[in-house]
Design an enzyme around this catalytic site. Structure first.
Site, PDB file in Angstrom:
ATOM      1  N   SER A 159       0.838  -1.201   0.000  1.00 15.07           N
ATOM      2  CA  SER A 159       0.000   0.000   0.000  1.00 15.07           C
ATOM      3  C   SER A 159       0.869   1.245   0.000  1.00 15.07           C
ATOM      4  O   SER A 159       1.608   1.506   0.961  1.00 15.07           O
ATOM      5  CB  SER A 159      -0.892   0.014   1.243  1.00 15.07           C
ATOM      6  N   HIS A 202      -1.210  -1.529  -4.140  1.00 13.43           N
ATOM      7  CA  HIS A 202      -2.461  -1.166  -3.463  1.00 13.43           C
ATOM      8  C   HIS A 202      -2.522   0.354  -3.324  1.00 13.43           C
ATOM      9  O   HIS A 202      -1.621   0.979  -2.765  1.00 13.43           O
ATOM     10  CB  HIS A 202      -2.507  -1.844  -2.097  1.00 13.43           C
ATOM     11  N   ASP A 226      -4.704   3.479  -1.994  1.00 15.00           N
ATOM     12  CA  ASP A 226      -5.757   3.842  -1.047  1.00 15.00           C
ATOM     13  C   ASP A 226      -6.262   5.261  -1.298  1.00 15.00           C
ATOM     14  O   ASP A 226      -5.532   6.221  -1.080  1.00 15.00           O
ATOM     15  CB  ASP A 226      -5.201   3.791   0.385  1.00 15.00           C
ATOM     16  N   MET A 244      -8.839   8.120  -0.117  1.00 16.72           N
ATOM     17  CA  MET A 244      -9.638   8.500   1.057  1.00 16.72           C
ATOM     18  C   MET A 244     -10.186   9.912   0.879  1.00 16.72           C
ATOM     19  O   MET A 244      -9.461  10.793   0.420  1.00 16.72           O
ATOM     20  CB  MET A 244      -8.759   8.478   2.313  1.00 16.72           C
ATOM     21  N   HIS A 283      -8.305   0.835  -3.816  1.00 13.06           N
ATOM     22  CA  HIS A 283      -9.205   0.677  -2.669  1.00 13.06           C
ATOM     23  C   HIS A 283      -9.852   2.033  -2.389  1.00 13.06           C
ATOM     24  O   HIS A 283      -9.185   2.947  -1.901  1.00 13.06           O
ATOM     25  CB  HIS A 283      -8.372   0.175  -1.484  1.00 13.06           C
ATOM     26  N   MET A 304     -11.974   4.391  -0.337  1.00 13.02           N
ATOM     27  CA  MET A 304     -12.604   4.667   0.963  1.00 13.02           C
ATOM     28  C   MET A 304     -13.277   6.023   0.847  1.00 13.02           C
ATOM     29  O   MET A 304     -12.849   7.029   1.428  1.00 13.02           O
ATOM     30  CB  MET A 304     -11.527   4.643   2.069  1.00 13.02           C
ATOM     31  N   MET A 342     -11.335  -5.797   5.923  1.00 12.26           N
ATOM     32  CA  MET A 342     -10.517  -4.808   6.640  1.00 12.26           C
ATOM     33  C   MET A 342     -10.151  -5.390   7.994  1.00 12.26           C
ATOM     34  O   MET A 342     -11.032  -5.790   8.765  1.00 12.26           O
ATOM     35  CB  MET A 342     -11.280  -3.500   6.845  1.00 12.26           C
ATOM     36  N   ASP A 384      -6.349  -6.346   4.803  1.00 11.33           N
ATOM     37  CA  ASP A 384      -5.741  -5.014   4.749  1.00 11.33           C
ATOM     38  C   ASP A 384      -5.757  -4.392   6.140  1.00 11.33           C
ATOM     39  O   ASP A 384      -6.822  -4.130   6.698  1.00 11.33           O
ATOM     40  CB  ASP A 384      -6.549  -4.156   3.749  1.00 11.33           C
TER      41      ASP A 384
END
Ligand code: DX5
Ligand code: ZN
Length: 218
Positions: free
Chosen positions: A8, A33, A35, A37, A66, A68, A137, A175
């Site tokens: 990540s 990965h 992320d 957000m 991913h 979020m 998660m 994760d």
């Protein structure tokens, strides 16, 4: 079963993100990965399209994105255009989960659904057959460097039993808090895609990835 390490970049050094990603590429890790957000679904803001597009220019790695963010269905087309190979959305963030899954698949990219630690597996009851991956998660999302939540063991085991009982080819990604010293344990529980942020980027990337890859294959 294929076992995959997905570092990540949330824990990368953003001053030299391209360089760090090149080290990941050379380390033998199979996926990257990413992320995203939004400061609303999770209490943190990371980065978005421009960063993914910039990385797409320097690597052919598999981009495991991913999201979020609230209402991710609004942005699927743009994440595909930015270079995503797989898009994972949170079940908790989708009013119309099936619609978002189909939207992702319509672009020919892989679709994943993520569940927060407190969200039951029953959320997936009717859509499990529709997805390529479930992301369990193992910390509350929002930050790198947190500790693995032990009760997630049972969740991973139950999901593996469900997938096997239905004869499905669905990956289980974990994760949060995955380290060289617990990756073999979560693999034993039934996971096969391992996200690791701080465990890869804190220190020497190649050495860290090698330790994780070694313990994953034992
Ligand atoms: C957390 C993110 C993770 C994070 C994991 O919300 O989804 O991908 O980077 O970091 P570590 O591996 O340090 O727990
Ligand atoms: Zn993540």
């Amino acid at each position: 079963m294929e076992y995959i390490l997905s570092p990540s970049i949330l824990s990368a050094d953003f001053n030299k993100l391209g360089e760090d990603v090149k080290h990941v590429e050379q380390s033998g890790a199979q996926w990257l990965h990413i992320d995203v957000m939004d400061g609303s679904f999770v209490p943190n803001i990371s980065f978005g399209f421009p960063v993914i597009k910039a990385l797409r220019k320097i690597t052919g790695m598999f981009f495991d994105v991913h999201l979020m963010i609230v209402d991710p269905g609004k942005y699927i087309d743009e994440f595909v255009a930015a270079g995503a190979d797989m898009i994972t959305v949170h079940a908790e963030a989708c009013t119309h989960l099936d619609r978002v899954i189909q939207q992702i698949k319509s672009h020919g990219v892989k679709a994943g659904v993520a569940l927060n630690p407190g969200t039951p597996l029953s959320q997936l009851d009717y859509v499990l057959e529709e997805v390529d991956m479930v992301l369990i998660m193992t910390v509350n999302p929002g930050y790198g460097g947190q500790s693995y939540i032990p009760y997630c063991d049972r969740k991973i085991k139950e999901l593996r039993e469900l997938i096997d009982a239905k004869g499905l080819n669905v990956d289980i990604q974990v994760d949060g808090g995955i380290k060289a010293d617990n990756v073999a344990h979560v693999k034993e529980c039934g996971a096969n895609v391992f996200v690791a942020g701080s465990a890869v980027f804190d220190g020497n990337i190649e050495d860290n990835a090698a330790a994780l890859l070694k313990n994953m294959s034992e």
